[in-house]
Motif scaffolding. Structure first.
Motif, PDB file in Angstrom:
ATOM      1  N   GLY A  29      41.225 -36.944 -12.168  1.00  0.00           N
ATOM      2  CA  GLY A  29      40.878 -36.495 -13.503  1.00  0.00           C
ATOM      3  C   GLY A  29      42.011 -35.674 -14.074  1.00  0.00           C
ATOM      4  N   ILE A  30      41.984 -35.470 -15.379  1.00  0.00           N
ATOM      5  CA  ILE A  30      43.038 -34.677 -15.999  1.00  0.00           C
ATOM      6  C   ILE A  30      42.448 -33.394 -16.580  1.00  0.00           C
ATOM      7  CG2 ILE A  30      44.409 -36.715 -16.497  1.00  0.00           C
ATOM      8  CD1 ILE A  30      43.618 -36.296 -19.477  1.00  0.00           C
ATOM      9  N   GLY A  31      43.348 -32.439 -16.835  1.00  0.00           N
ATOM     10  CA  GLY A  31      42.931 -31.175 -17.411  1.00  0.00           C
ATOM     11  C   GLY A  31      41.942 -30.427 -16.532  1.00  0.00           C
ATOM     12  N   ARG A  32      40.899 -29.906 -17.148  1.00  0.00           N
ATOM     13  CA  ARG A  32      39.936 -29.089 -16.399  1.00  0.00           C
ATOM     14  C   ARG A  32      39.133 -29.896 -15.388  1.00  0.00           C
ATOM     15  NH1 ARG A  32      34.688 -29.326 -18.384  1.00  0.00           N
ATOM     16  NH2 ARG A  32      34.412 -30.528 -20.300  1.00  0.00           N
ATOM     17  N   MET A  33      39.187 -31.237 -15.495  1.00  0.00           N
ATOM     18  CA  MET A  33      38.449 -32.073 -14.553  1.00  0.00           C
ATOM     19  C   MET A  33      39.291 -32.540 -13.375  1.00  0.00           C
ATOM     20  SD  MET A  33      35.494 -31.892 -15.731  1.00  0.00           S
ATOM     21  CE  MET A  33      34.663 -33.064 -14.652  1.00  0.00           C
ATOM     22  N   ALA A  34      40.514 -32.035 -13.264  1.00  0.00           N
ATOM     23  CA  ALA A  34      41.405 -32.500 -12.199  1.00  0.00           C
ATOM     24  C   ALA A  34      40.834 -32.214 -10.815  1.00  0.00           C
ATOM     25  CB  ALA A  34      42.784 -31.860 -12.359  1.00  0.00           C
ATOM     26  N   PHE A  35      40.437 -30.995 -10.555  1.00  0.00           N
ATOM     27  CA  PHE A  35      39.921 -30.668  -9.226  1.00  0.00           C
ATOM     28  C   PHE A  35      38.492 -31.166  -8.997  1.00  0.00           C
ATOM     29  CE2 PHE A  35      43.487 -27.614  -9.368  1.00  0.00           C
ATOM     30  CZ  PHE A  35      44.123 -28.005  -8.193  1.00  0.00           C
ATOM     31  N   PRO A  36      37.581 -31.091  -9.987  1.00  0.00           N
ATOM     32  CA  PRO A  36      36.264 -31.685  -9.772  1.00  0.00           C
ATOM     33  C   PRO A  36      36.326 -33.180  -9.437  1.00  0.00           C
ATOM     34  CG  PRO A  36      36.164 -30.190 -11.631  1.00  0.00           C
ATOM     35  CD  PRO A  36      37.612 -30.291 -11.246  1.00  0.00           C
ATOM     36  N   MET A  37      37.202 -33.928 -10.114  1.00  0.00           N
ATOM     37  CA  MET A  37      37.290 -35.365  -9.842  1.00  0.00           C
ATOM     38  C   MET A  37      38.008 -35.644  -8.520  1.00  0.00           C
ATOM     39  SD  MET A  37      35.589 -37.095 -12.033  1.00  0.00           S
ATOM     40  CE  MET A  37      34.413 -35.753 -11.844  1.00  0.00           C
ATOM     41  N   LEU A  38      38.893 -34.752  -8.118  1.00  0.00           N
ATOM     42  CA  LEU A  38      39.500 -34.884  -6.790  1.00  0.00           C
ATOM     43  C   LEU A  38      38.427 -34.805  -5.714  1.00  0.00           C
ATOM     44  CD1 LEU A  38      42.767 -33.423  -5.488  1.00  0.00           C
ATOM     45  CD2 LEU A  38      40.693 -32.807  -4.270  1.00  0.00           C
ATOM     46  N   ALA A  39      37.542 -33.817  -5.831  1.00  0.00           N
ATOM     47  CA  ALA A  39      36.456 -33.689  -4.861  1.00  0.00           C
ATOM     48  C   ALA A  39      35.518 -34.887  -4.927  1.00  0.00           C
ATOM     49  CB  ALA A  39      35.682 -32.398  -5.111  1.00  0.00           C
ATOM     50  N   GLN A  40      35.208 -35.346  -6.153  1.00  0.00           N
ATOM     51  CA  GLN A  40      34.296 -36.472  -6.301  1.00  0.00           C
ATOM     52  C   GLN A  40      34.883 -37.748  -5.707  1.00  0.00           C
ATOM     53  OE1 GLN A  40      30.985 -36.344  -8.017  1.00  0.00           O
ATOM     54  NE2 GLN A  40      31.023 -37.992  -6.538  1.00  0.00           N
ATOM     55  N   ALA A  41      36.173 -37.983  -5.929  1.00  0.00           N
ATOM     56  CA  ALA A  41      36.817 -39.168  -5.366  1.00  0.00           C
ATOM     57  C   ALA A  41      36.752 -39.139  -3.838  1.00  0.00           C
ATOM     58  CB  ALA A  41      38.265 -39.263  -5.834  1.00  0.00           C
ATOM     59  N   TYR A  42      37.031 -37.987  -3.267  1.00  0.00           N
ATOM     60  CA  TYR A  42      36.946 -37.871  -1.811  1.00  0.00           C
ATOM     61  C   TYR A  42      35.530 -38.160  -1.318  1.00  0.00           C
ATOM     62  CZ  TYR A  42      36.220 -35.879   2.733  1.00  0.00           C
ATOM     63  OH  TYR A  42      35.827 -35.723   4.036  1.00  0.00           O
ATOM     64  N   LEU A  43      34.522 -37.572  -1.964  1.00  0.00           N
ATOM     65  CA  LEU A  43      33.145 -37.745  -1.520  1.00  0.00           C
ATOM     66  C   LEU A  43      32.670 -39.192  -1.630  1.00  0.00           C
ATOM     67  CD1 LEU A  43      31.584 -34.511  -3.054  1.00  0.00           C
ATOM     68  CD2 LEU A  43      31.996 -34.979  -0.622  1.00  0.00           C
ATOM     69  N   LEU A  44      33.266 -39.962  -2.535  1.00  0.00           N
ATOM     70  CA  LEU A  44      32.910 -41.378  -2.672  1.00  0.00           C
ATOM     71  C   LEU A  44      33.755 -42.282  -1.780  1.00  0.00           C
ATOM     72  CD1 LEU A  44      32.297 -41.671  -6.527  1.00  0.00           C
ATOM     73  CD2 LEU A  44      30.596 -41.797  -4.692  1.00  0.00           C
ATOM     74  N   GLY A  45      34.634 -41.668  -0.978  1.00  0.00           N
ATOM     75  CA  GLY A  45      35.407 -42.454  -0.026  1.00  0.00           C
ATOM     76  C   GLY A  45      36.767 -42.899  -0.505  1.00  0.00           C
ATOM     77  N   GLY A  46      37.237 -42.329  -1.618  1.00  0.00           N
ATOM     78  CA  GLY A  46      38.527 -42.730  -2.156  1.00  0.00           C
ATOM     79  C   GLY A  46      39.640 -41.779  -1.774  1.00  0.00           C
ATOM     80  N   HIS A  47      40.850 -42.172  -2.128  1.00  0.00           N
ATOM     81  CA  HIS A  47      42.004 -41.298  -1.985  1.00  0.00           C
ATOM     82  C   HIS A  47      42.132 -40.458  -3.253  1.00  0.00           C
ATOM     83  CE1 HIS A  47      42.910 -43.388   1.705  1.00  0.00           C
ATOM     84  NE2 HIS A  47      42.894 -44.540   1.066  1.00  0.00           N
ATOM     85  N   VAL A  48      43.050 -39.493  -3.267  1.00  0.00           N
ATOM     86  CA  VAL A  48      43.035 -38.480  -4.316  1.00  0.00           C
ATOM     87  C   VAL A  48      44.430 -38.215  -4.876  1.00  0.00           C
ATOM     88  CG1 VAL A  48      40.968 -37.392  -3.348  1.00  0.00           C
ATOM     89  CG2 VAL A  48      43.238 -36.583  -2.645  1.00  0.00           C
ATOM     90  N   ARG A  49      44.447 -37.547  -6.038  1.00  0.00           N
ATOM     91  CA  ARG A  49      45.721 -37.219  -6.686  1.00  0.00           C
ATOM     92  C   ARG A  49      45.607 -35.904  -7.434  1.00  0.00           C
ATOM     93  NH1 ARG A  49      48.963 -40.801 -11.351  1.00  0.00           N
ATOM     94  NH2 ARG A  49      48.795 -39.113 -12.867  1.00  0.00           N
ATOM     95  N   ILE A  50      46.712 -35.172  -7.470  1.00  0.00           N
ATOM     96  CA  ILE A  50      46.841 -33.945  -8.249  1.00  0.00           C
ATOM     97  C   ILE A  50      48.313 -33.801  -8.616  1.00  0.00           C
ATOM     98  CG2 ILE A  50      47.333 -32.286  -6.405  1.00  0.00           C
ATOM     99  CD1 ILE A  50      44.826 -31.783  -9.306  1.00  0.00           C
TER     100      ILE A  50
END
Length: 291
Positions: free
Chosen positions: A222-243
């Motif tokens: 995710g971008i902006g304020r959603m960058a870290f929330p979407m990082l956690a969500q991607a991990y929890l759904l089994g995906g890789h992550v980016r920041i």
């Protein structure tokens, strides 16, 4: 969540500006150093744009890409290099005559957009499937041009990371897979939170994940304020992550980040606190089937 998680650091991008955060890497030396240091902090992949040091705007200059890649390799860093091909896709309609390109247009040929990939042969490069309104212009990635880019990327021995900004992009990518223009298993990057693209929330990410090919490798951010929330969500759904500073210039609400390393360190903390384990560059190469 037994598998290793690959963390990509997108160190600079082409839209974030130093006026938003003075720590943004701009010169080839700064960009290379940011990538190297991100690797030391836990990132397995560095996603790289280059900038014109005089204007700080995105660049397609091969010499700048060559300097960044050479500095990373000469430093002995084993971080995986992922070069963008997103530059060269923007059309700014003229105010007096919309059919004519206005200031800020970068739209160019598909061959030009992958020339640095063919010359430098990174392990990964992005391949953006979006055509969308962005800022005051339009990003244009036609099926014809994407086909040419995909063919040349494959011939260079580079793994394309398919950038998906909305559901239509995914449908086009699946047509490319069915036609053999992309190889399976494909690597997808789901982009969330770009204005007029896919919304950055769990429901959107779950839907897009559900529509991926069954054998797909994928990440999301995710971008902006959603960058870290979407990082956690991607991990929890089994995906890789980016920041990275391409995606956010803040480490916390109202607090500018000191740089990419601080962002990576926070991402590592989130993943490990959720029970995950970050992949090393060598492990990421094995997961992605890189040469």
């Amino acid at each position: 969540m037994s598998k290793k998680t690959i963390l990509t650091c997108a160190v600079t991008g082409n839209l974030t500006m130093p006026s938003q955060n003075p720590a943004l890497p701009i010169t080839p030396e700064q960009i290379a150093t940011a990538a190297i240091d991100a690797g030391k902090a836990g990132a397995a992949i560095a996603h790289i744009h280059v900038r014109d040091p005089e204007t700080a705007r995105g660049s397609m200059d091969l010499a700048r890409y060559t300097e960044v890649v050479s500095r990373i390799r000469d430093a002995g860093s084993d971080i995986i290099i992922n070069l963008t091909t997103g530059e060269g896709g923007r059309f700014m309609p003229g105010l007096e005559e919309p059919r004519e390109a206005g200031p800020g247009t970068t739209l160019t040929t598909p061959e030009r957009r992958v020339a640095h990939v063919e010359a430098l042969r990174p392990e990964i490069c992005t391949l953006d499937f979006n055509t969308m309104f962005s800022g005051t212009g339009v990003v244009i990635n036609t099926p014809r041009n994407l086909g040419i880019m995909a063919e040349r990327i494959r011939a260079a021995g580079v793994l394309p990371e398919i950038e998906i900004f909305d559901s239509g992009d995914l449908q086009l990518a699946k047509v490319f897979l069915a036609e053999g223009k992309l190889a399976s298993p494909a690597l997808f990057q789901i982009v969330l939170g770009v204005r007029y693209g896919a919304v950055a929330n769990p429901e959107t990410l779950m839907y897009l994940k559900s529509q991926l090919p069954p054998d797909a490798m994928w990440a999301a951010f995710g971008i902006g304020r959603m960058a870290f929330p979407m990082l956690a969500q991607a991990y929890l759904l089994g995906g890789h992550v980016r920041i990275g500073m391409e995606d956010t210039v803040y480490i916390d609400k109202g607090e500018l980040t000191r740089g990419n390393v601080q962002l990576v360190e926070k991402a590592v903390g989130i993943i490990t606190s959720l029970g995950g384990t970050l992949a090393t560059p060598a492990e990421a190469r094995a997961i992605l089937g890189l040469r």
